[in-house]
Each structure stands twice: as C-alpha cells, then as structure tokens.
Design a protein around this motif. Sequence first.
Motif, short mmCIF file in Angstrom:
data_model
loop_
_atom_site.label_atom_id
_atom_site.label_comp_id
_atom_site.label_asym_id
_atom_site.label_seq_id
_atom_site.Cartn_x
_atom_site.Cartn_y
_atom_site.Cartn_z
N ASP A 56 0.81 -1.22 0.00
CA ASP A 56 0.00 0.00 0.00
C ASP A 56 0.84 1.27 0.00
N MET A 57 2.14 1.13 -0.15
CA MET A 57 3.00 2.30 -0.28
C MET A 57 3.24 2.59 -1.76
N TYR A 58 3.60 3.82 -2.06
CA TYR A 58 4.01 4.12 -3.42
C TYR A 58 5.27 3.31 -3.72
N ALA A 59 5.33 2.79 -4.93
CA ALA A 59 6.40 1.85 -5.29
C ALA A 59 7.78 2.46 -5.12
N ASP A 60 7.93 3.75 -5.43
CA ASP A 60 9.26 4.36 -5.32
C ASP A 60 9.73 4.44 -3.88
N ASP A 61 8.80 4.73 -2.95
CA ASP A 61 9.18 4.80 -1.53
C ASP A 61 9.54 3.41 -1.01
N ALA A 62 8.76 2.41 -1.39
CA ALA A 62 9.05 1.05 -0.96
C ALA A 62 10.38 0.57 -1.54
N ALA A 63 10.64 0.90 -2.81
CA ALA A 63 11.88 0.49 -3.46
C ALA A 63 13.10 1.13 -2.79
N ASP A 64 12.97 2.40 -2.41
CA ASP A 64 14.08 3.08 -1.75
C ASP A 64 14.49 2.36 -0.47
N PHE A 65 13.49 1.93 0.30
CA PHE A 65 13.80 1.26 1.57
C PHE A 65 14.33 -0.15 1.34
N LEU A 66 13.66 -0.91 0.51
CA LEU A 66 14.06 -2.30 0.29
C LEU A 66 15.45 -2.39 -0.34
N ALA A 67 15.83 -1.38 -1.10
CA ALA A 67 17.16 -1.38 -1.72
C ALA A 67 18.27 -1.29 -0.68
N GLU A 68 17.94 -0.72 0.49
CA GLU A 68 18.93 -0.58 1.55
C GLU A 68 18.93 -1.77 2.51
N MET A 69 17.95 -2.65 2.36
CA MET A 69 17.84 -3.81 3.27
C MET A 69 18.78 -4.93 2.85
N ASP A 70 18.95 -5.87 3.75
CA ASP A 70 19.66 -7.10 3.43
C ASP A 70 18.94 -7.79 2.26
N ASP A 71 19.71 -8.24 1.27
CA ASP A 71 19.12 -8.80 0.06
C ASP A 71 18.19 -9.98 0.35
N THR A 72 18.60 -10.82 1.31
CA THR A 72 17.79 -12.00 1.62
C THR A 72 16.44 -11.61 2.18
N LYS A 73 16.43 -10.66 3.12
CA LYS A 73 15.18 -10.24 3.75
C LYS A 73 14.31 -9.48 2.75
N ALA A 74 14.93 -8.65 1.92
CA ALA A 74 14.17 -7.90 0.92
C ALA A 74 13.51 -8.86 -0.07
N THR A 75 14.24 -9.90 -0.47
CA THR A 75 13.67 -10.89 -1.40
C THR A 75 12.51 -11.63 -0.76
N GLU A 76 12.64 -11.92 0.54
CA GLU A 76 11.57 -12.63 1.25
C GLU A 76 10.30 -11.78 1.31
N ILE A 77 10.45 -10.50 1.60
CA ILE A 77 9.30 -9.61 1.66
C ILE A 77 8.65 -9.46 0.29
N LEU A 78 9.47 -9.31 -0.74
CA LEU A 78 8.93 -9.18 -2.10
C LEU A 78 8.17 -10.44 -2.52
N SER A 79 8.60 -11.60 -2.05
CA SER A 79 7.91 -12.84 -2.40
C SER A 79 6.54 -12.94 -1.75
N ILE A 80 6.35 -12.24 -0.62
CA ILE A 80 5.06 -12.25 0.08
C ILE A 80 4.11 -11.22 -0.51
N MET A 81 4.66 -10.15 -1.06
CA MET A 81 3.84 -9.06 -1.58
C MET A 81 3.01 -9.52 -2.77
N GLN A 82 2.00 -8.72 -3.10
CA GLN A 82 1.22 -8.98 -4.30
C GLN A 82 2.12 -8.84 -5.52
N GLU A 83 1.94 -9.69 -6.48
CA GLU A 83 2.87 -9.83 -7.59
C GLU A 83 3.05 -8.53 -8.38
#
Length: 498
Positions: free
Chosen positions: A137-164
């Motif tokens: 429910d966040m704007y994609a650019d704001d979510a991308a900014d944060f996830l880009a700074e996260m650990d790759d493994t955790k970011a990938t896990e969150i993206l896999s749970i999100m709506q496609e």
Amino acid sequence: MFQKGGGDKWTLIQLIAVYVYYPIKYGKRPRHGPFSDNREAENMVKLNNYTREEYKKYIIQQIDSEDTLTTHATIMDLHPTDRAEIYKELSDKQRMFIHTALAPKEMADIFEQLDAKDQEFFMEEVDERYAANMFDDMYADDAADFLAEMDDTKATEILSIMQEEEAEEIRELMSYEEETAGAIMTKEFILLREKEAVSEVMERLRKEAPDAETIYYLYVADEEDKLAGVVSLRDLITADPSDLVEKAMSTRVVSVEADEDQENVARLIKKYDFLAVPVVTQQNTLVGIITVDDILDVVDEETEEDFGEISGTRGSMDANLSSFSAAKKRAPWIVMLMFLGLITANVIGQFEETLEAVVLLAVFIPLIMDSAGNTGTQALAVTVRGLAVGTLDRKGITSMVRREFGTGIFLGIFCAVTLLLLIPIVYENFMIAVIVSVSLFLTLSVSTVTGATIPLIIHKLKIDPAVASGPFITTLNDVIGLLIYFSIATSLLQYLPQ
C-alpha cells in the motif's frame, strides 16, 4: 500500476468493530467514527486545540488502556508527520499496540515519515507478512528506496510475500542505477489514451485518482504505448465531455530518459516549474513519472552530499552516527590534509633565515593563511553552486572567473589599505606594513582564482566538483599565500630592521 490494498482485511475488522461490536456493547452506533455521542465528538475537537504534548499524553493514555478504537481514531485524525513524531516517542510495548490498532495501509503513512534508523527498528518489530502488506500500500518508489537498503535475503523474502504486481514494480525500480531518473520515479500514475473520451477519463479519475501520485498532469500514450502528449486536469474539466483526449492534450511534452542523472531532472523541473515530469525509455515508452516532492528530496540529498564534500565531512553528517563512526569517516580527509600541512610547514622552513632575521614576520603568518583560505573557500562555494544548478556555460565560466578575480582584487585593496594604516600604529614599522599589505593583496587576488578554477578543472575531468573541498582549497591557498609573503619579505629583507 496501482496498489491493491493489501491491508483491506485489517480495515474490515476495524469497521466491523466500530459498527457491530460497538453498538452491542454501548447500545448505539458512534456518530463520528469511534465516538459514541456528540459530546465525545466535541471533546475530539477540543483535543485538536491542545498542544502537541497534551495531545500526545492523551494518545498514550488510550494506548496504555488498550482502547483500540479510540486510539485508532485519535491517531488517524492527525497529519502523518505528527503521527510519526508521536510514534517515535513511544515505548516498545506502546509501538506494538499501535501495530495492532492500525492496518498496514494506515501504518504506511507513518513509516514513510520515519528516518532510516527508525524504519529499521520498525522492521525488527513486525513480522514479514505485516511489512509486506504495508509495502503493498506504499508508493512503489518509496518502498523500493527502503528495500534497496535492506539485506538482500530479507528484501527478497518480503517481495515474495507481496502482491505480484506491486512486487514487480518495486523490482523494476530497484533495477535502475542509483541517482537516476528511473530510481526515483513512481509507477503510480494514470495513463490516458488518445482515443478516450473526456467523459470516460473523468469517470476513471473518480475511481483511480486516490491511488495516483498526482493527477494535475496526465500523460497520454498512443496505440504503440509511446508518449504522445500531456493534458492538465484544468484542460479536462473545461473540455467538452464528448471530445477525445487527443483534442485537449498538448503534444509538446518535456520528458527525461530513465537513465538521466537525478540532478539534471531537478534542474529541468526547476526550469519549467513542473509539478511532475514523465520518464521514458530510449524508445519513448512511458515508464513512470517524477513528482516535485521527490525532487525536493533529491535537492536535499545533493545539497547534503555537496556540503559534506566541501567541508570534508561526507558520510559523517548523520546525527545518529556514533563518535567513532563519524571519526572513521572523517579520518581520510584529516590524514590527507595533515600531509598537505607538512608542505605548509616545509614552505615556512625554506624561509627560516628570513624569519630568524626578522622575527616580527611570524606574527602575520596566521593572517595571511586565514585570509587566503577563507577567500578561496568563498570562491569555491560560488563555483560549485553554479555547476550544481547548471548556470555555468562556457561564456558564464569566463565571466565568473573574471568576476571572482576582480572580487579578489577589490578585497585585497580594502585589506591592504587597512593594514597600511593599522600596522605602523601597532608595530611602528612601515616597511613591515608594506610587505604584509602587498602580500595580502596578491594572495587574495590569486586565492579567488584558485578557488574558482580548481572545481572547474575537476568538473572537466568528470569528477564531482564538490570534492575540491574547503579544507583542500584552504591548504593549497595557505601554501600560495606563504610563498608570496616570504618571497616579498626576503626580497625586501635589506630594508627591514634586523
């Protein structure tokens, strides 16, 4: 292109609580959100007139009493920035209660207002499912900014749970290089077609506008998905409902490519006073838009970066850094300047005989060095700003260097005249006054040119001109000033009292 509302189930639960549970418990449905009668609604209005501290205490009381409904209504009545400020001051237990009282969609507004460190704390306190629904429910650019700074493994896990669809948009934004138009653009925009009727567009806006980043400018694509035009909301409102979009739109569209540097995008938006600018591929396919609020963040980021370069504190300006971390980031500059300082000391050593002959000359060394460094840094700031905002073309560069040289000359004259009058009175030595005055005049004239030209040379080498930092310019001008000073003093040594 739009969020699908991953937090809808939380909102549904809250609505059921307000309109089903509340009447069962209290015998009537609240007239104003969670409030049971007009008197409580009036209390809410009164709370809005309280100070922020009083309001915060009220919210904490509701949290501590675990009153979910009132807590939810009271917090949601605030501006997102105020919600975030209060959220940061809560204890761990109180924040956990907030996570249960607010849906992920509602928490997204707070999350976007937090700084990076507080966002990291938040991610440690909630599970991946809650976080994923919030990112949905966040704007994609704001979510991308944060996830880009996260650990790759955790970011990938969150993206896999999100709506496609949302996850795919975020992956696309994360694929662009940092500090480019693609990296800061948003995917939440309304795309129009040339053959759509204005009446159809207005109906679409009623449904889709709440999820769009902005609707003041709407971009139009042709049948091949190429950017064909732009139409303002005003144009749509004043157009005949039966007209096609192609009749109302303007075909002269200013756009940027996805790999364009974000600083250039900022200059473009400033030049045209845009609220948004479309981002296209090399084939002119519209892939996103950049809004003025994103550009304000870019300006802030670039200003901080340049200020850090100029002051030699890049990377250590975060107030949350520890003393050791800040020192570690500043150490390279300090060590380099320390070695440059040895050059300054060596210059003084070369004129040891002159100093031994006239010890009074040593008194004015700090004056020469400080004046040279300060003047050079001022010229540096003017040049770096001109390069940053894009106001220096070839003609502008020549004019700017000439102006800075003239400024140095006038500053030198003012200072020289002052010292010619002051030094004979204080030290009773007119020849010393002549040496110091002439040296300072020449030093200031040269220092302004040095401070203005070095950033230009570095810029020509495709390096950020801000790296020609204040400390570097200061040290260089110290050396130049001392060479001028002692060269003149040595040549006139015979006229000085030994």
